[in-house]
Design a protein around this motif. Structure first.
Motif, short mmCIF file in Angstrom:
data_model
loop_
_atom_site.label_atom_id
_atom_site.label_comp_id
_atom_site.label_asym_id
_atom_site.label_seq_id
_atom_site.Cartn_x
_atom_site.Cartn_y
_atom_site.Cartn_z
N TRP A 173 10.26 2.56 -12.22
CA TRP A 173 9.30 2.40 -11.32
C TRP A 173 7.83 2.91 -11.78
CZ3 TRP A 173 10.45 0.46 -7.22
CH2 TRP A 173 11.91 0.56 -6.52
N PHE A 174 7.61 3.59 -12.96
CA PHE A 174 6.63 3.78 -13.61
C PHE A 174 5.80 2.79 -14.03
CE2 PHE A 174 4.22 4.81 -17.52
CZ PHE A 174 3.36 5.69 -16.92
N SER A 188 -1.22 4.07 0.07
CA SER A 188 0.06 3.55 0.57
C SER A 188 0.96 4.85 1.19
CB SER A 188 0.79 3.01 -0.62
OG SER A 188 1.36 3.82 -1.41
N ILE A 189 0.64 6.01 0.56
CA ILE A 189 1.67 7.15 1.09
C ILE A 189 0.79 8.06 2.00
CG2 ILE A 189 3.11 6.96 -0.80
CD1 ILE A 189 1.75 9.13 -2.11
N GLY A 190 -0.56 7.79 2.33
CA GLY A 190 -1.20 8.62 3.41
C GLY A 190 -1.87 9.57 2.67
N MET A 191 -2.25 9.66 1.14
CA MET A 191 -2.79 10.62 0.61
C MET A 191 -4.46 10.17 0.36
SD MET A 191 -1.62 11.83 -3.24
CE MET A 191 -0.11 12.42 -3.08
N GLN A 264 9.65 6.27 -3.47
CA GLN A 264 8.74 7.13 -2.68
C GLN A 264 8.46 8.55 -3.51
OE1 GLN A 264 7.27 6.71 0.21
NE2 GLN A 264 7.57 4.46 -0.38
N ILE A 265 9.40 8.89 -4.43
CA ILE A 265 9.05 9.87 -5.12
C ILE A 265 8.34 9.77 -6.40
CG2 ILE A 265 10.35 11.60 -6.82
CD1 ILE A 265 12.88 11.83 -5.17
N ALA A 266 8.67 8.55 -6.87
CA ALA A 266 7.83 7.94 -8.01
C ALA A 266 6.46 7.82 -7.38
CB ALA A 266 8.16 6.71 -8.56
N LYS A 267 6.04 7.49 -6.45
CA LYS A 267 4.61 7.10 -5.67
C LYS A 267 3.88 8.33 -5.51
CE LYS A 267 4.03 3.59 -2.77
NZ LYS A 267 4.65 2.81 -1.76
N HIS A 268 4.67 9.37 -5.15
CA HIS A 268 3.89 10.64 -4.73
C HIS A 268 3.62 11.45 -5.91
CE1 HIS A 268 5.40 10.29 -0.49
NE2 HIS A 268 4.40 11.42 -0.35
N MET A 286 11.37 17.29 -15.59
CA MET A 286 11.99 16.14 -16.04
C MET A 286 11.03 15.01 -15.19
SD MET A 286 14.26 17.03 -18.51
CE MET A 286 12.93 18.16 -19.17
N HIS A 287 11.45 15.19 -13.88
CA HIS A 287 10.88 14.54 -12.95
C HIS A 287 9.47 13.97 -12.84
CE1 HIS A 287 13.14 13.37 -8.85
NE2 HIS A 287 12.76 12.23 -9.64
N SER A 288 8.63 14.98 -13.13
CA SER A 288 7.14 14.92 -13.13
C SER A 288 6.51 14.21 -14.50
CB SER A 288 6.36 16.33 -13.32
OG SER A 288 5.13 16.26 -13.01
N LEU A 289 7.41 14.53 -15.51
CA LEU A 289 6.65 13.97 -16.77
C LEU A 289 7.11 12.63 -16.89
CD1 LEU A 289 7.43 17.03 -19.16
CD2 LEU A 289 5.21 16.25 -18.16
#
Length: 375
Positions: A173-174, A188-191, A264-268, A286-289
């Motif tokens: 995904w990255f 794409s995510i409304g941000m 979706q998590i990756a995009k956010h 782990m997720h963020s980095l």
């Protein structure tokens, strides 16, 4: 090649990638035994076509919060050469399992946080006695080794194995979104495209101390430091109170609820500037980095989780003084500046994990530890 059982009260769903790696090990054969019940909002991994989980009894008392395991007898008997048991001193079943494994001639290891902070003399002695029941202790973090040594435990019996999520999937995904314009990704995510975004991603509990984050962002906005907004991914018992607090303090807080689709998590995460975990940081790091976004958390390591070791100040994140909202506010501003100036880059964040915090890194460390016990 040794035959090794891995015994858990239940395997959280995020353990699947490392279990997959262990199941494919060319060095040893691993078989998995665990409860298949969900627990405390965490889905259990009950197996799939690549990994078989043989069910055992996962016991949990909703009133007292106590958890235990039973029905593990086959996992700690012959024909297994060795066993790896969840190392939780408060589970009586783990005491029984390691004792029975030793009687049956198996090499033994505990998989555990190990030592998180200095403890009073009696409690430290009890913990050391518990871990001495096994031949090895496999810990998430290197700090556990230092703490164990100071408490009198033999550090040679400890192997640091780190922790991980699904690095291969996250990398896919990255790679898909790393070249995309940030404004397009946000749209794409409304941000919003033109404001700093501070993201949180976890179950929303009081331990997260997101109330500090709201106070710190309020201070930034009032002093002209940054017009930052908070995007909160996750659900939990504190969410309603936090939304009310943010409204009262005129802090934009976008509560997105729980997200389960990894894309979706990756995009956010990739669309955000930083991820904040004020109370403590564990798998959130782990997720963020993995998605190239730096982390802000506190520097009181006695109150932290082992995964904080992946946060390297100035390279993959920023620390603030525990409980000091003014310092949190200052640190957020500093980290936002580093991201904007590209002093910290997505590649910096990802390389903070490589070599230690991926399933393949864990596999290598576990294989090596077990080969020492069962040549």
């Amino acid at each position: 090649m040794a035959l090794i059982s891995v015994v858990y009260h239940h395997f959280p769903h995020y353990r699947e990638p490392v279990m997959r790696a262990l199941a494919a090990s060319p060095v040893h054969e691993y078989r998995f035994f665990g409860g298949v019940d969900n627990y405390d909002g965490i889905r259990a991994f009950s197996g799939n076509s690549k990994v078989t989980v043989e069910p055992i009894s996962f016991l949990h008392d909703a009133k007292t919060g106590k958890i235990d395991l039973a029905g593990f007898e086959r996992a700690v008997s012959k024909p297994f050469d060795a066993t790896i048991i969840i190392g939780n001193i408060n589970m009586r079943g783990t005491w029984k399992a390691v004792s029975q494994a030793r009687r049956n001639g198996l090499a033994t290891a505990f998989w555990s946080h190990g030592w998180l902070r200095p403890e009073p003399w009696l409690k430290a002695k009890l913990r050391n006695y518990y871990f001495s029941r096994a031949d090895r202790v496999l810990t998430y973090g290197a700090r556990a080794v230092q703490l164990a040594q100071k408490s009198g435990f033999d550090a040679k019996r400890i192997r640091v194995i780190g922790n991980s999520l699904d690095w291969d999937m996250q990398s896919r995904w990255f790679d898909k979104y790393k070249g995309e314009d940030k404004g397009t990704l946000r749209a794409s995510i409304g941000m919003p495209a033109d404001v700093p975004i501070i993201m949180t991603i976890s179950r929303v509990t009081s331990a997260c101390r997101y109330d500090w984050l709201i106070d710190a962002v309020s201070n930034l906005r009032k002093t002209g430091g940054s017009a930052a907004e908070i995007w909160m991914v996750g659900d939990g018992p504190e969410l309603a109170a936090l939304k009310e607090k943010a409204r009262a303090m005129d802090v934009p807080l976008h509560a997105k609820g729980a997200l389960y689709e990894e894309e979706q998590i990756a995009k956010h995460i990739m669309a955000s500037d930083i991820v904040a975990s004020p109370g403590k940081v564990g798998l959130t790091a782990m997720h963020s980095l993995a998605y190239g976004t730096p982390v802000i958390t506190h520097s009181d390591f006695d109150r932290q989780m082992p995964e904080v070791e992946a946060v390297i100040e100035g390279k993959s994140g920023q620390f603030f003084t525990f409980g000091d909202v003014q310092d949190l506010s200052r640190s957020i501003g500093l980290l936002l500046d580093k991201v904007a100036s590209k002093t910290i880059t997505p590649l910096d964040c990802r390389t903070s994990l490589e070599g230690r915090f991926t399933p393949q890194d864990q596999l290598r460390s576990i294989d090596e530890a077990m080969s020492e016990l069962v040549p």
